[in-house]
Design an enzyme around this catalytic site. Structure first.
Site, PDB file in Angstrom:
ATOM      1  N   LYS A 165     -41.915  37.928  18.341  1.00 38.12           N
ATOM      2  CA  LYS A 165     -42.543  38.884  19.036  1.00 38.12           C
ATOM      3  C   LYS A 165     -43.633  38.541  19.828  1.00 38.12           C
ATOM      4  CE  LYS A 165     -43.164  40.642  14.590  1.00 38.12           C
ATOM      5  NZ  LYS A 165     -42.394  39.682  14.480  1.00 38.12           N
ATOM      6  N   THR A 166     -45.341  37.259  19.642  1.00 41.56           N
ATOM      7  CA  THR A 166     -46.300  36.368  19.337  1.00 41.56           C
ATOM      8  C   THR A 166     -45.388  35.818  20.916  1.00 41.56           C
ATOM      9  OG1 THR A 166     -46.372  36.393  17.379  1.00 41.56           O
ATOM     10  CG2 THR A 166     -48.134  35.275  18.961  1.00 41.56           C
ATOM     11  N   ASP A 198     -51.916  42.664  17.835  1.00 42.35           N
ATOM     12  CA  ASP A 198     -50.603  41.516  17.012  1.00 42.35           C
ATOM     13  C   ASP A 198     -50.377  42.061  15.829  1.00 42.35           C
ATOM     14  OD1 ASP A 198     -48.150  39.840  17.174  1.00 42.35           O
ATOM     15  OD2 ASP A 198     -49.943  37.973  16.820  1.00 42.35           O
ATOM     16  N   GLU A 199     -49.406  41.901  15.292  1.00 39.02           N
ATOM     17  CA  GLU A 199     -49.211  42.180  13.439  1.00 39.02           C
ATOM     18  C   GLU A 199     -50.244  43.685  12.998  1.00 39.02           C
ATOM     19  OE1 GLU A 199     -47.620  40.292  11.784  1.00 39.02           O
ATOM     20  OE2 GLU A 199     -48.461  38.550  12.780  1.00 39.02           O
ATOM     21  N   GLN A 204     -43.938  42.837   7.231  1.00 36.58           N
ATOM     22  CA  GLN A 204     -44.649  41.415   6.957  1.00 36.58           C
ATOM     23  C   GLN A 204     -45.950  42.175   6.361  1.00 36.58           C
ATOM     24  OE1 GLN A 204     -44.161  38.141   9.865  1.00 36.58           O
ATOM     25  NE2 GLN A 204     -43.331  38.638  10.700  1.00 36.58           N
ATOM     26  N   ARG A 215     -41.821  31.712   7.503  1.00 39.54           N
ATOM     27  CA  ARG A 215     -43.278  30.022   8.322  1.00 39.54           C
ATOM     28  C   ARG A 215     -42.007  29.379   8.034  1.00 39.54           C
ATOM     29  NH1 ARG A 215     -44.763  33.509  10.388  1.00 39.54           N
ATOM     30  NH2 ARG A 215     -43.524  34.659   9.257  1.00 39.54           N
TER      31      ARG A 215
HETATM   32  N1  LIG Z   1     -36.757  32.999  23.683  1.00 36.57           N
HETATM   33  C1  LIG Z   1     -36.930  32.140  23.034  1.00 36.57           C
HETATM   34  N2  LIG Z   1     -36.154  30.631  23.326  1.00 36.57           N
HETATM   35  C2  LIG Z   1     -36.482  29.829  22.191  1.00 36.57           C
HETATM   36  N3  LIG Z   1     -37.291  29.855  21.068  1.00 36.57           N
HETATM   37  C3  LIG Z   1     -37.769  31.049  21.188  1.00 36.57           C
HETATM   38  C4  LIG Z   1     -37.819  32.271  21.647  1.00 36.57           C
HETATM   39  N4  LIG Z   1     -38.666  32.960  21.758  1.00 36.57           N
HETATM   40  C5  LIG Z   1     -39.668  32.498  20.631  1.00 36.57           C
HETATM   41  N5  LIG Z   1     -39.606  31.342  20.423  1.00 36.57           N
HETATM   42  C6  LIG Z   1     -39.706  30.152  19.310  1.00 36.57           C
HETATM   43  O1  LIG Z   1     -39.992  31.433  18.775  1.00 36.57           O
HETATM   44  C7  LIG Z   1     -40.516  31.006  17.067  1.00 36.57           C
HETATM   45  C8  LIG Z   1     -40.999  32.469  16.325  1.00 36.57           C
HETATM   46  O2  LIG Z   1     -42.024  32.835  18.076  1.00 36.57           O
HETATM   47  P1  LIG Z   1     -43.334  34.072  17.678  1.00 36.57           P
HETATM   48  O3  LIG Z   1     -44.321  32.919  16.474  1.00 36.57           O
HETATM   49  O4  LIG Z   1     -43.686  34.469  18.984  1.00 36.57           O
HETATM   50  O5  LIG Z   1     -42.725  34.922  16.567  1.00 36.57           O
HETATM   51  P2  LIG Z   1     -43.177  36.106  16.148  1.00 36.57           P
HETATM   52  O6  LIG Z   1     -41.398  37.601  16.198  1.00 36.57           O
HETATM   53  O7  LIG Z   1     -44.226  35.765  16.595  1.00 36.57           O
HETATM   54  O8  LIG Z   1     -42.851  35.672  14.769  1.00 36.57           O
HETATM   55  P3  LIG Z   1     -43.543  35.926  13.214  1.00 36.57           P
HETATM   56  O9  LIG Z   1     -44.097  37.703  12.862  1.00 36.57           O
HETATM   57  O10 LIG Z   1     -42.752  35.602  12.387  1.00 36.57           O
HETATM   58  O11 LIG Z   1     -44.281  35.622  13.356  1.00 36.57           O
HETATM   59  C9  LIG Z   1     -41.663  30.094  17.800  1.00 36.57           C
HETATM   60  O12 LIG Z   1     -41.585  28.923  17.737  1.00 36.57           O
HETATM   61  C10 LIG Z   1     -40.911  30.555  18.987  1.00 36.57           C
HETATM   62  O13 LIG Z   1     -41.983  29.561  20.128  1.00 36.57           O
END
Ligand SMILES: Nc1ncnc2c1ncn2[C@@H]1O[C@H](COP(=O)(O)OP(=O)(O)OP(=O)(O)O)[C@@H](O)[C@H]1O
Length: 752
Positions: free
Chosen positions: A32-33, A219-220, A249, A627
DNA sequence: CTGCATCAGATTTTT
DNA sequence: TCTGATGCAG
């Protein structure tokens, strides 16, 4: 735009869908981030959107910092003009420009939580409210809650009961707010409330910001409270709003976060596009399954799918240790061990816990083991007495109406101005409608004769007035560091601490204070350097143009985790990160230790009786577990010291909620725990090889699980003792009742 | 007014 | 157990 190849089709859609409202609702680690980050890069790099038209909001400063860095990596320097900040920081920037419309001065002071409570106390006293019956802390908390719900003192007075707590609260709230105004100060919650108020009462101001921020990203979003929600709605009227979040979350219910905000998004913006991301890129299969099983126990949640291409990976290590000391040593030793065996550096490890109070024991253990660490948050640096004292001097210089800060320095260090003198000054101020500071200046220049002060008191006041005047003059053309140095010398603050170190047996305290002050200096220097060499956008703000000092003060009140800058600079080699589970949100680590996995601690005591709170604790556990990239350790302690007494805790229910086949259980003890006299001898008595953790596998059959015996059939384990294959269990069989068995011989199998 | 003694309360989580 | 707030003596 090669970077778009780093995205899966759903993520890509989230990035390029830039016109109209967008909701990305997805589980942990699904990127997402990353979507937000890439979206910013896409908007600027591909669609030619000017960076200053983008507002991206995150929840913590750490998250903002991280996002900023990633965008910088993708785009280079032009990304600096994007507003990437927390709601609070963004609000300050807006208010610093606009607050005059609300009748405050541009140079308003910002109160932190401690000041808030101090002021509420003052109000209660003034209003003759019994502090025993009506706890100022509780009232401060409730005022904060009201503000986050955007309920003004007037509105609350209308709805409050005319007796008891509500009545007192209404009176205190109203008085409190008027004092803030008089002091030209805002508390933390005002930052949001006043911004909303500003926009609601000044449409032209609102429109100018709506025009300015053509694109908003949050975000969040599941953790926004009502005030933040209003801000989003107001600013995002044009509909170019992209929010991302995960209802699993949501962990800030305690400060008014409302899950309803994200669940309502599609109603708020009927034409909203909704994207779900289902592939997790972060964790191994086992970790994902375990975390999913835990959060799956929550009744109130939207089911969602989450899968990964990663291998199953290691089991989740659940470890039992005797006490918190052993816990810390276990963690330290394990880190050293797998760091040697594996591919990781110290920075790849994180130790997470429920409450800051746990950090001390963990810290000591890691230090003993020689593992470098960094604590994030905690007894915050800028909240320490000596730091607050010095900052109060700076505030008194920059914010002339901030009586709260002025009061703080009035007699610090002691200069003969006690409560008697302060009362006289206050009387003088009240009679003339002055602020305390005004009263002070006036009465000093009037020769101080009206008030019946002693010679010593007069001298104290006159001296202080002289000092402040000098500081103010210097502030205009001296660096903050130099100014601080002068304050330290001229007020005698430094001298007092040095004396303490030299004379007293308890010089330890003074020494650590001096150390902290030195740290403040390095924080100041780093800030000034950055500010002057044009890093970031702070410098663009007209308010800060005339004063690095003003910028610095905003920085310290908003960016509370200071160690980022000072410690980050000194220990570049990498260190294990220690922080609360809340603080870890949005981050990721190859190896995670979750410490203190015990009933009463996590889930916290106060959540045990309330399902809603229990579900929030469970979500917090989910956040912690997810995490992890590769290895997750959960540690629980049998016997924990609390306020001097001891507490026996059973393992957290969250551990039990993980499917048993994903877990490897271990009971750990440090062979050298104690010599006869109770002294810890671990460091001297052990040869290097002994430093490796003494792992013993707990028997696989835990109390309560179902087992199958070749002859007696299905039964349930009632008792279990011993380790590994020496384990003995008492099983209650459906067919024959209870039987005691040795695991080594009885060929038991787990069922279910 | 300052400095020391005694006692209560603390630890949930953050901007 | 430790910290800070309050109260009393100098
Ligand atoms: N398409 C992709 N290919 C490879 N790695 C990815 C891809 N998208 C995200 N990632 C990796 O996955 C991990 C999680 O990504 P991110 O932090 O954006 O997720 P998130 O949904 O915000 O997580 P959370 O809600 O748990 O904080 C990061 O290490 C990111 O680099």
């Amino acid at each position: 735009m090669g970077f778009l190849n780093d995205l899966n089709p759903q993520q890509l859609e989230g990035v390029i869908y830039t016109q109209g409202p967008l909701l990305i609702l997805a589980g942990a680690g699904s990127g997402k981030t990353r979507v937000i980050t890439y979206r910013i890069a896409y908007l600027i790099g591909q669609q030619g959107v000017p960076p200053e038209q983008i507002l991206a909001v995150t929840f913590t400063n750490k998250a903002a910092e991280e996002m900023k860095n990633r965008v910088l990596e993708l785009l280079g320097d032009r990304a600096r003009k994007v507003w990437i900040s927390t709601f609070h920081s963004a609000s300050v920037r807006i208010l610093r420009r606009e607050i005059q419309s609300l009748g405050y001065g541009q140079d308003f002071a910002i109160l932190d939580t401690a000041d808030q409570i101090r002021l509420v106390k003052e109000c209660a006293r003034e209003l003759k409210i019994n502090e025993e019956l009506y706890d100022p802390k509780e009232m401060a908390r409730r005022i904060s809650e009201l503000k986050n719900r955007l309920i003004s003192p007037q509105a609350y007075a209308r709805e409050a009961q005319a007796f008891g707590m509500e009545d007192k609260l209404a009176k205190v709230y109203s008085y409190y707010q008027s004092l803030l105004k008089r002091y030209n100060s805002l508390d933390f919650d005002d930052l949001l409330m006043m911004t909303v108020h500003l926009f609601e009462t000044h449409p032209e101001v609102l429109h100018s910001y709506q025009r300015r921020f053509q694109h908003m990203m949050i975000d969040e979003y599941q953790d926004t409270n009502h005030a933040q929600y209003r801000l989003v709605r107001l600013l995002g009227e044009h509909g170019n709003v992209c929010v991302v979040g995960d209802d699993d979350q949501s962990i800030y219910g305690f400060r008014g976060a409302d899950l309803g905000n994200i669940l309502r998004f599609e109603k708020d913006y009927p034409q909203a596009r909704v994207i779900r991301l289902e592939q997790n890129y972060r964790s191994t299969q086992n970790i994902l399954d375990a975390a999913g099983a835990v959060v799956g126990k929550n009744q109130k949640r939207k089911a969602k799918r989450l899968w990964t291409q990663k291998p199953k990976g290691a089991h989740i290590q659940v470890c039992q240790v005797a006490d918190e000391e052993a816990e810390a040593h276990y963690i330290g030793k394990t880190i050293k061990q797998i760091r040697v065996n594996g591919k990781w550096s110290y920075a790849d490890f994180a130790v997470l816990y429920r409450a800051h109070a746990q950090s001390r024991a963990l810290e000591e253990g890691l230090r003993d083991e020689g593992v470098p660490y960094r604590i994030v948050g905690g007894l915050r640096f800028y909240e320490r007495k000596e730091i607050k004292d010095l900052l109060a001097y700076l505030k008194a210089i920059v914010y002339p109406e901030d009586d709260l800060s002025f009061k703080r320095i009035l007699n610090v260090p002691p200069r003969g101005i006690g409560s008697g003198t302060v009362e006289k000054l206050e009387g003088y101020a009240k009679a003339r409608g002055f602020s305390l500071f005004q009263a002070f200046t006036e009465s000093v220049s009037a020769g101080l004769d009206q008030m019946g002060l002693t010679y010593a008191q007069r001298r104290g006041l006159t001296n202080l007035a002289g000092l402040l005047e000098e500081f103010k003059r210097l502030a205009a053309n001296t660096s903050v560091a130099e100014l601080l140095e002068i304050i330290l010398k001229k007020t005698g603050y430094e001298q007092i601490l040095q004396q303490e170190v030299a004379e007293r047996a308890s010089g330890e305290e003074g020494r650590s204070r001096l150390e902290n002050i030195r740290e403040l200096f390095s924080a100041v220097r780093i800030f000034e350097e950055r500010f002057n060499c044009q890093d970031g956008i702070m410098k663009d703000e007209t308010y800060y143009k005339h004063s690095v000092l003003a910028a610095f003060l905003d920085h310290v009140t908003l960016v509370t985790d200071s160690d980022q800058e000072t410690q980050g600079a000194t220990s570049g080699k990498g260190a294990v990160l220690m922080m609360t589970l809340h603080g870890a949100k949005g981050l990721e680590f190859p190896v995670v230790f979750m410490a203190g996995m015990e009933e009463g601690l996590f889930p916290h005591q106060s959540a045990l009786t309330d399902t809603g709170q229990m579900e929030e604790e469970r979500r917090l556990c989910y956040v912690g577990m997810t995490r992890t990239r590769e290895m997750l350790y959960m540690v629980h302690v049998e016997k924990r010291r609390l306020y001097g007494s001891v507490q026996w805790n059973s393992p957290s229910r969250f551990i039990e909620e993980i499917p048993i086949e994903l877990v490897k259980e271990v009971v750990w003890s440090d062979r050298s725990v104690r010599s006869v006299d109770g002294q810890s001898v671990s460091k001297i008595a052990l040869s290097p090889i002994d430093h490796l953790p003494q792992l013993q596998e707990a028997g696989p059959f835990k109390k309560g699980i179902q087992v199958k015996h070749p002859v007696w059939g299905i039964g349930r384990v009632q008792e279990a003792e011993g380790q590994g294959e020496d384990q003995r269990v008492v099983v209650h069989f459906k067919t024959v009742g209870p039987k005691k068995l040795a695991v080594k011989y009885a060929r038991l199998e787990k069922v279910g």
